[in-house]
Design a protein around this motif. Structure first.
Motif, PDB file in Angstrom:
ATOM      1  N   CYS A  48      55.489 -26.260  69.654  1.00  0.00           N
ATOM      2  CA  CYS A  48      54.752 -27.193  70.011  1.00  0.00           C
ATOM      3  C   CYS A  48      55.066 -27.985  69.829  1.00  0.00           C
ATOM      4  N   ASP A  50      54.204 -30.987  69.789  1.00  0.00           N
ATOM      5  CA  ASP A  50      54.389 -32.402  68.897  1.00  0.00           C
ATOM      6  C   ASP A  50      55.473 -32.976  68.248  1.00  0.00           C
ATOM      7  N   ALA A  72      51.982 -27.890  74.399  1.00  0.00           N
ATOM      8  CA  ALA A  72      50.948 -27.961  73.140  1.00  0.00           C
ATOM      9  C   ALA A  72      50.234 -26.733  72.476  1.00  0.00           C
ATOM     10  N   GLY A 103      48.322 -29.467  60.950  1.00  0.00           N
ATOM     11  CA  GLY A 103      47.707 -30.364  61.751  1.00  0.00           C
ATOM     12  C   GLY A 103      48.433 -30.529  62.938  1.00  0.00           C
ATOM     13  N   CYS A 104      48.265 -29.206  63.533  1.00  0.00           N
ATOM     14  CA  CYS A 104      47.651 -29.078  65.213  1.00  0.00           C
ATOM     15  C   CYS A 104      46.954 -29.639  65.821  1.00  0.00           C
ATOM     16  N   GLY A 105      47.284 -30.322  66.711  1.00  0.00           N
ATOM     17  CA  GLY A 105      46.202 -31.091  67.436  1.00  0.00           C
ATOM     18  C   GLY A 105      45.937 -30.696  69.035  1.00  0.00           C
ATOM     19  N   SER A 108      43.352 -28.077  66.544  1.00  0.00           N
ATOM     20  CA  SER A 108      42.463 -28.575  65.934  1.00  0.00           C
ATOM     21  C   SER A 108      41.307 -28.861  66.995  1.00  0.00           C
ATOM     22  N   ALA A 109      41.950 -29.352  68.533  1.00  0.00           N
ATOM     23  CA  ALA A 109      41.173 -29.349  69.946  1.00  0.00           C
ATOM     24  C   ALA A 109      40.089 -27.917  70.133  1.00  0.00           C
TER      25      ALA A 109
END
Length: 206
Positions: A48, A50, A72, A103-105, A108-109
């Motif tokens: 990722c 991140d 991402a 906690g991968c954004g 999560s999206a």
């Protein structure tokens, strides 16, 4: 280096990182000059974007050792897939790792799209779209947490690389020259869990 040896190097590097005694790769001028004529990385890494997930630091690796593809959500878009094909066919890497993280954004999206019908502007929505199948599959298996969706997203990518990728990757795996594995990085502990190291071994956690 064999695929098993390459994986062992990464595991040993992460153990050193966890013990607060990270490996110290050579970054001096001589090392840089030695690599100027070409590279011979021992692993290709899909990770990722991140900022908290830098593969070189997590494993104590230096210049010329890891061929890293980052985006991402650690997805296999055209650029990522083409880069991996180059790494195997041209550079001869014996190991590909696909790694998601706590906690991968992006994941999560994707969960927000599935569970709340949220929409994201511009290319963010297009970026999240390939992750949605993993969210749906994790939910179908009874796992509704973010970690489960992240792990499933990794497992899906690993499965694609093992079963439905370019001939160069399939042939290298069939001959034993290439190993494709999945991993999960816990931000809170610093530990990398290589949870999908053989076909059929992927597991989802709640």
């Amino acid at each position: 280096m064999t695929p098993a040896e390459a994986l062992t190097c990464l595991k040993e590097g992460n153990r050193a990182f966890l013990s607060d005694e990270p490996l110290q790769p050579s970054l001096d001028r001589a090392s840089r000059l030695a690599l100027a004529g070409g590279q011979k990385p021992f692993a290709a890494y899909v990770s990722c974007s991140d900022s908290r997930v830098p593969p070189e630091l997590l494993f104590g690796r230096g210049l010329g050792e890891l061929f890293i593809v980052r985006n991402a959500g650690n997805t296999l878009d055209i650029a990522a897939s083409g880069s991996l094909e180059f790494a195997v066919a041209v550079l001869g890497v014996p190991l590909i790792v696909v790694m998601g993280h706590e906690g991968c954004g992006a994941v999560s999206a994707a969960m927000a799209v599935v569970t709340r019908g949220e929409r994201f502007p511009g290319n963010i929505g297009k970026m999240v779209e390939p992750i949605i199948p993993a969210v749906l599959e994790a939910s179908r298996l009874g796992h509704s947490t973010l970690e489960a969706a992240v792990r499933q997203n990794v497992a899906n990518a690993v499965r694609e690389l093992r079963e439905d990728s370019a001939p160069a990757l399939i042939e290298a795996q069939a001959s034993g020259r290439l190993l494709v594995v999945g991993a999960y990085y816990a931000l809170s502990t610093g530990k990398v869990d290589f949870f999908d190291t053989a076909a059929g071994s992927a597991t989802a956690k709640t």
